[in-house]
Scaffold this motif. Structure first.
Motif, PDB file in Angstrom:
ATOM      1  N   GLU A 275       0.862  -1.325  -0.020  1.00 23.62           N
ATOM      2  CA  GLU A 275       0.021  -0.059   0.165  1.00 23.62           C
ATOM      3  C   GLU A 275       0.905   1.274  -0.021  1.00 23.62           C
ATOM      4  OE1 GLU A 275      -3.578   2.086   2.553  1.00 23.62           O
ATOM      5  OE2 GLU A 275      -2.542   0.317   3.334  1.00 23.62           O
ATOM      6  N   ASP A 276       0.399   2.127  -0.704  1.00 15.03           N
ATOM      7  CA  ASP A 276       1.074   3.403  -0.558  1.00 15.03           C
ATOM      8  C   ASP A 276       0.725   4.203   0.568  1.00 15.03           C
ATOM      9  OD1 ASP A 276       2.204   5.929  -1.357  1.00 15.03           O
ATOM     10  OD2 ASP A 276       1.133   6.331  -3.192  1.00 15.03           O
ATOM     11  N   PRO A 277       1.751   4.524   1.417  1.00 15.41           N
ATOM     12  CA  PRO A 277       1.219   5.319   2.574  1.00 15.41           C
ATOM     13  C   PRO A 277       0.658   6.561   2.412  1.00 15.41           C
ATOM     14  CG  PRO A 277       3.754   4.453   2.422  1.00 15.41           C
ATOM     15  CD  PRO A 277       3.277   4.322   1.207  1.00 15.41           C
ATOM     16  N   SER A 278       0.963   7.239   1.023  1.00 13.66           N
ATOM     17  CA  SER A 278       0.481   8.499   1.023  1.00 13.66           C
ATOM     18  C   SER A 278      -1.071   8.586   0.877  1.00 13.66           C
ATOM     19  CB  SER A 278       1.082   9.324   0.031  1.00 13.66           C
ATOM     20  OG  SER A 278       0.878   8.721  -1.250  1.00 13.66           O
ATOM     21  N   ASN A 279      -1.370   7.281   0.560  1.00 11.06           N
ATOM     22  CA  ASN A 279      -3.069   7.134   0.102  1.00 11.06           C
ATOM     23  C   ASN A 279      -3.864   6.545   1.169  1.00 11.06           C
ATOM     24  OD1 ASN A 279      -2.920   8.419  -2.251  1.00 11.06           O
ATOM     25  ND2 ASN A 279      -2.536   6.477  -3.356  1.00 11.06           N
ATOM     26  N   ARG A 280      -3.103   6.322   2.471  1.00 15.04           N
ATOM     27  CA  ARG A 280      -3.641   5.617   3.566  1.00 15.04           C
ATOM     28  C   ARG A 280      -4.639   6.387   4.395  1.00 15.04           C
ATOM     29  NH1 ARG A 280      -4.224   0.549   5.573  1.00 15.04           N
ATOM     30  NH2 ARG A 280      -5.052   0.679   7.679  1.00 15.04           N
ATOM     31  N   SER A 281      -5.932   5.854   4.229  1.00 15.87           N
ATOM     32  CA  SER A 281      -7.161   6.560   5.120  1.00 15.87           C
ATOM     33  C   SER A 281      -7.984   5.341   5.882  1.00 15.87           C
ATOM     34  CB  SER A 281      -7.959   7.259   3.808  1.00 15.87           C
ATOM     35  OG  SER A 281      -8.717   6.329   3.093  1.00 15.87           O
ATOM     36  N   PHE A 282      -8.798   5.880   6.359  1.00 17.04           N
ATOM     37  CA  PHE A 282      -9.877   5.169   7.202  1.00 17.04           C
ATOM     38  C   PHE A 282     -10.596   4.143   6.253  1.00 17.04           C
ATOM     39  CE2 PHE A 282     -14.362   4.353   8.227  1.00 17.04           C
ATOM     40  CZ  PHE A 282     -14.165   3.604   9.232  1.00 17.04           C
ATOM     41  N   PHE A 283     -10.592   4.460   4.979  1.00 21.16           N
ATOM     42  CA  PHE A 283     -11.424   3.484   3.852  1.00 21.16           C
ATOM     43  C   PHE A 283     -10.420   2.639   2.993  1.00 21.16           C
ATOM     44  CE2 PHE A 283     -13.485   7.538   4.285  1.00 21.16           C
ATOM     45  CZ  PHE A 283     -14.607   7.387   4.889  1.00 21.16           C
ATOM     46  N   SER A 284      -9.047   2.537   3.379  1.00 25.65           N
ATOM     47  CA  SER A 284      -8.043   1.960   2.687  1.00 25.65           C
ATOM     48  C   SER A 284      -8.412   0.526   2.573  1.00 25.65           C
ATOM     49  CB  SER A 284      -6.702   2.138   3.319  1.00 25.65           C
ATOM     50  OG  SER A 284      -6.434   3.463   3.002  1.00 25.65           O
ATOM     51  N   GLU A 285      -8.770  -0.210   3.613  1.00 22.33           N
ATOM     52  CA  GLU A 285      -9.161  -1.736   3.576  1.00 22.33           C
ATOM     53  C   GLU A 285     -10.293  -1.791   2.795  1.00 22.33           C
ATOM     54  OE1 GLU A 285      -9.772  -5.225   6.717  1.00 22.33           O
ATOM     55  OE2 GLU A 285      -8.358  -3.657   7.390  1.00 22.33           O
ATOM     56  N   ILE A 286     -11.318  -1.167   2.834  1.00 20.74           N
ATOM     57  CA  ILE A 286     -12.499  -1.213   2.264  1.00 20.74           C
ATOM     58  C   ILE A 286     -12.228  -1.398   0.609  1.00 20.74           C
ATOM     59  CG2 ILE A 286     -14.868  -0.698   1.672  1.00 20.74           C
ATOM     60  CD1 ILE A 286     -14.906   0.653   4.863  1.00 20.74           C
ATOM     61  N   ILE A 287     -11.583  -0.118   0.089  1.00 19.93           N
ATOM     62  CA  ILE A 287     -11.585   0.075  -1.335  1.00 19.93           C
ATOM     63  C   ILE A 287     -10.266  -0.996  -1.756  1.00 19.93           C
ATOM     64  CG2 ILE A 287     -12.370   2.238  -1.128  1.00 19.93           C
ATOM     65  CD1 ILE A 287      -9.340   3.292  -1.444  1.00 19.93           C
ATOM     66  N   SER A 288      -9.694  -1.588  -0.867  1.00 18.34           N
ATOM     67  CA  SER A 288      -8.654  -2.553  -1.283  1.00 18.34           C
ATOM     68  C   SER A 288      -9.105  -3.824  -1.818  1.00 18.34           C
ATOM     69  CB  SER A 288      -7.363  -2.585  -0.592  1.00 18.34           C
ATOM     70  OG  SER A 288      -7.695  -3.265   0.653  1.00 18.34           O
ATOM     71  N   SER A 289     -10.416  -4.281  -1.340  1.00 15.11           N
ATOM     72  CA  SER A 289     -11.117  -5.466  -1.204  1.00 15.11           C
ATOM     73  C   SER A 289     -11.268  -5.625  -2.829  1.00 15.11           C
ATOM     74  CB  SER A 289     -12.541  -5.223  -0.728  1.00 15.11           C
ATOM     75  OG  SER A 289     -13.073  -6.515  -0.630  1.00 15.11           O
ATOM     76  N   ILE A 290     -11.141  -6.861  -3.392  1.00 20.52           N
ATOM     77  CA  ILE A 290     -11.020  -7.185  -4.675  1.00 20.52           C
ATOM     78  C   ILE A 290     -12.408  -7.856  -4.919  1.00 20.52           C
ATOM     79  CG2 ILE A 290     -10.317  -8.557  -6.303  1.00 20.52           C
ATOM     80  CD1 ILE A 290      -7.542  -8.544  -5.331  1.00 20.52           C
ATOM     81  N   SER A 291     -13.117  -7.182  -5.915  1.00 20.04           N
ATOM     82  CA  SER A 291     -14.465  -7.465  -6.170  1.00 20.04           C
ATOM     83  C   SER A 291     -14.665  -8.815  -7.452  1.00 20.04           C
ATOM     84  CB  SER A 291     -15.190  -6.509  -6.758  1.00 20.04           C
ATOM     85  OG  SER A 291     -14.800  -5.747  -7.612  1.00 20.04           O
ATOM     86  N   ASP A 292     -13.506  -8.603  -8.458  1.00 21.89           N
ATOM     87  CA  ASP A 292     -13.652  -9.775  -9.627  1.00 21.89           C
ATOM     88  C   ASP A 292     -12.028  -9.933  -9.903  1.00 21.89           C
ATOM     89  OD1 ASP A 292     -14.583 -11.399 -11.395  1.00 21.89           O
ATOM     90  OD2 ASP A 292     -14.990  -9.727 -12.767  1.00 21.89           O
ATOM     91  N   VAL A 293     -11.857 -11.320 -10.102  1.00 24.53           N
ATOM     92  CA  VAL A 293     -10.729 -11.592 -10.672  1.00 24.53           C
ATOM     93  C   VAL A 293     -10.765 -12.579 -11.995  1.00 24.53           C
ATOM     94  CG1 VAL A 293     -10.461 -13.668  -9.228  1.00 24.53           C
ATOM     95  CG2 VAL A 293      -8.428 -12.983 -10.266  1.00 24.53           C
ATOM     96  N   LYS A 294      -9.947 -12.322 -12.957  1.00 25.31           N
ATOM     97  CA  LYS A 294     -10.256 -12.927 -14.498  1.00 25.31           C
ATOM     98  C   LYS A 294      -8.984 -13.298 -15.000  1.00 25.31           C
ATOM     99  CE  LYS A 294     -14.923 -12.951 -14.670  1.00 25.31           C
ATOM    100  NZ  LYS A 294     -15.544 -11.491 -15.297  1.00 25.31           N
ATOM    101  N   PHE A 295      -8.694 -14.551 -15.606  1.00 26.14           N
ATOM    102  CA  PHE A 295      -7.552 -14.891 -16.049  1.00 26.14           C
ATOM    103  C   PHE A 295      -7.769 -14.542 -17.469  1.00 26.14           C
ATOM    104  CE2 PHE A 295      -7.070 -18.128 -13.118  1.00 26.14           C
ATOM    105  CZ  PHE A 295      -5.590 -18.169 -12.733  1.00 26.14           C
ATOM    106  N   SER A 296      -6.655 -14.113 -18.161  1.00 25.90           N
ATOM    107  CA  SER A 296      -6.709 -13.491 -19.588  1.00 25.90           C
ATOM    108  C   SER A 296      -6.921 -14.904 -20.318  1.00 25.90           C
ATOM    109  CB  SER A 296      -5.301 -12.878 -20.084  1.00 25.90           C
ATOM    110  OG  SER A 296      -4.264 -13.997 -19.898  1.00 25.90           O
ATOM    111  N   HIS A 297      -7.507 -15.059 -21.605  1.00 26.52           N
ATOM    112  CA  HIS A 297      -7.426 -15.738 -22.502  1.00 26.52           C
ATOM    113  C   HIS A 297      -6.213 -16.887 -22.667  1.00 26.52           C
ATOM    114  CE1 HIS A 297     -11.087 -13.346 -23.509  1.00 26.52           C
ATOM    115  NE2 HIS A 297     -11.652 -14.364 -23.373  1.00 26.52           N
ATOM    116  N   SER A 298      -5.102 -15.976 -22.643  1.00 29.97           N
ATOM    117  CA  SER A 298      -4.016 -16.790 -22.862  1.00 29.97           C
ATOM    118  C   SER A 298      -3.435 -17.519 -21.704  1.00 29.97           C
ATOM    119  CB  SER A 298      -2.775 -15.882 -23.342  1.00 29.97           C
ATOM    120  OG  SER A 298      -2.778 -14.915 -22.219  1.00 29.97           O
ATOM    121  N   GLY A 299      -3.915 -17.191 -20.513  1.00 33.40           N
ATOM    122  CA  GLY A 299      -3.647 -17.537 -19.101  1.00 33.40           C
ATOM    123  C   GLY A 299      -2.285 -17.218 -18.535  1.00 33.40           C
TER     124      GLY A 299
END
Length: 448
Positions: A275-299
């Motif tokens: 995490e970039d310390p300059s962007n650290r805030s109360f919401f950092s953990e919430i907005i870092s949550s990953i909502s989707d992950v997709k492999f490329s077609h090539s893998g």
């Protein structure tokens, strides 16, 4: 009968993406689209909604007389996949909303897809019938049985042509394996198994066996008070049947190899960006949550979507993403109000184009973003009836964050957070995209 379906076109000119609107259909219900998925050929497009319905659209064949109709999709089949249920042991209602749809590779004339709500996964067969048998010996044409004593001659039944009928029939029901809500399903490249993931566990299923599954990931602590993260998405590798990834609410992605052990709690690789310390805030953990992950077609690569950005990871480099694209960085100053109205918890999906050169994801105000990896260009487009006329080219939109606003720009304070694009899909072969805006479905294709 079906909500706001807009058929449009997409084209690359000098590295730029242009869009042209084709057709509009208006919803008569307020059902919210909850998932969008092309099949492997792109001929069929399935959508699921909060009412538990699956609507399948079929691509029209290109006509020499009407080349502009290439890529248009019309309703092919509609069926009720899930019904509301009630868990009497836990006194909980199980809503019928379709969380995910995944197509199986086609092996014969029929198509198969998996659909899931919070608890139950179903395998559906979609088949066509354009002939019916006639000339039974023991049955009348209307279905009534004949008295066998009246049968004096034997007839050979024959097939007669009939109007095309598309049938959807449930072939398997995979239930009672998840304590928590299912957020992902993914079909394995071996075409025999698939995984399903909820907040704390990932199960491996055989498509032929419904009464048992194998638990391959379990992050549930002995004491639930010690719970620090949950699983947010999971997907199989497109080519390696032993490899899958799952993402977490802490912003990490774990790659697992099923050859290492039966229970994959110990990952093979951990992808995490410091995490970039300059962007650290109360919401950092919430907005870092990953909502989707997709492999490329090539893998070779995988793409993740968190609240503010899309990241491309090389599977051979775990320390940091090779590409990072800011989706709506201008919202960083609005995180407090987004937290208050719960928008900060929205789960945006992302998708690759057919050759992995462009990625797409949604945003607010019915905006969706496309990033060209080769040209390092990006564009913001809007999917709405107000800004699009039939066969018109979609104009890029820009958001003004401060100072004097230009004519074609929209102020960040004017964005409508109730209008959001969470679900997107890209045709596996052509430049055709599907975008769901709450209760409208827009389909775009390249301008001829």
């Amino acid at each position: 009968l079906f909500p706001g379906v807009y058929f449009t076109r997409i084209k690359r000119l000098d590295g730029n993406l242009q869009f042209n609107l084709l057709l509009v259909m208006l919803f008569v219900t307020a059902d919210i689209i909850s998932t969008v998925e092309f099949n492997h050929s792109g001929e069929l497009l399935a959508t699921g909604d909060k009412g538990g319905r699956v609507v399948i659209f079929q691509q029209e064949l290109e006509s020499k007389n009407q080349p502009q109709c290439r890529g248009e999709y019309n309703v092919y089949s509609t069926f009720q996949s899930h019904e509301p249920e009630f868990d009497y042991l836990k006194s909980l209602e199980i809503e019928e909303k379709i969380n995910k749809i995944r197509w199986l590779p086609q092996k014969n004339a029929a198509q198969f897809l998996l659909s899931t709500n919070d608890k139950t996964i179903k395998l559906w067969k979609i088949s066509e019938r354009d002939k019916r048998p006639e000339g039974y010996n023991l049955k009348e044409e209307d279905g009534r049985y004949r008295d066998p004593t009246t049968v004096t001659t034997l007839r050979v039944p024959v097939f007669q042509p009939m109007d095309l009928m598309v049938e959807a029939s449930p072939r398997r029901v995979f239930a009672n394996a998840h304590t928590y809500h299912i957020n992902s399903i993914s079909v394995n490249s071996d075409c025999e198994t698939y995984l399903s993931a909820d907040d704390l566990r990932i199960n491996l299923w055989n498509l032929e066996i419904t009464d048992r599954s194998f638990n391959i990931v379990d992050i549930k602590p002995v004491n639930m008070e010690e719970l620090t993260e949950v699983i947010t998405a999971a997907e199989f590798h497109p080519n390696q049947c032993n490899t899958f990834v799952y993402s977490s609410s802490k912003g990490t992605i774990r790659l697992c190899d099923m050859r290492a052990s039966a229970l994959c709690d110990q990952h093979s690789k951990l992808f995490e960006e410091p995490e970039d310390p300059s962007n650290r805030s109360f919401f950092s953990e919430i907005i870092s949550s990953i909502s989707d992950v997709k492999f490329s077609h090539s893998g070779r690569y995988m793409m993740t979507r968190d609240y503010l950005s899309v990241k491309i990871w090389d599977l051979n480099m775990e320390s940091r993403p090779v590409e990072t694209y800011q989706v709506h960085e201008y919202l960083r100053s609005k995180l407090c109000s987004l937290y208050e109205n719960d928008c900060i918890f929205d789960k945006f999906e992302c998708c690759w184009n057919g050759n992995d050169s462009v990625v797409m994801t949604g945003s607010y105000n019915n905006f969706f973003r496309m990033f060209d990896r080769g040209y390092r260009q990006d564009v913001t487009l809007e999917a709405s009836r107000e800004s699009s006329k039939p066969r018109s080219v979609l104009k890029p939109r820009k958001v003004c964050t401060g100072g004097k606003r230009k004519k074609d720009e929209i102020s960040v304070d004017s964005l409508d957070f109730n209008k959001k694009i969470l679900h997107t899909a890209w045709h596996p072969q052509d430049n055709i995209i599907a975008v769901a805006t709450t209760n409208n479905l827009y389909i775009f294709q390249d301008k001829l």
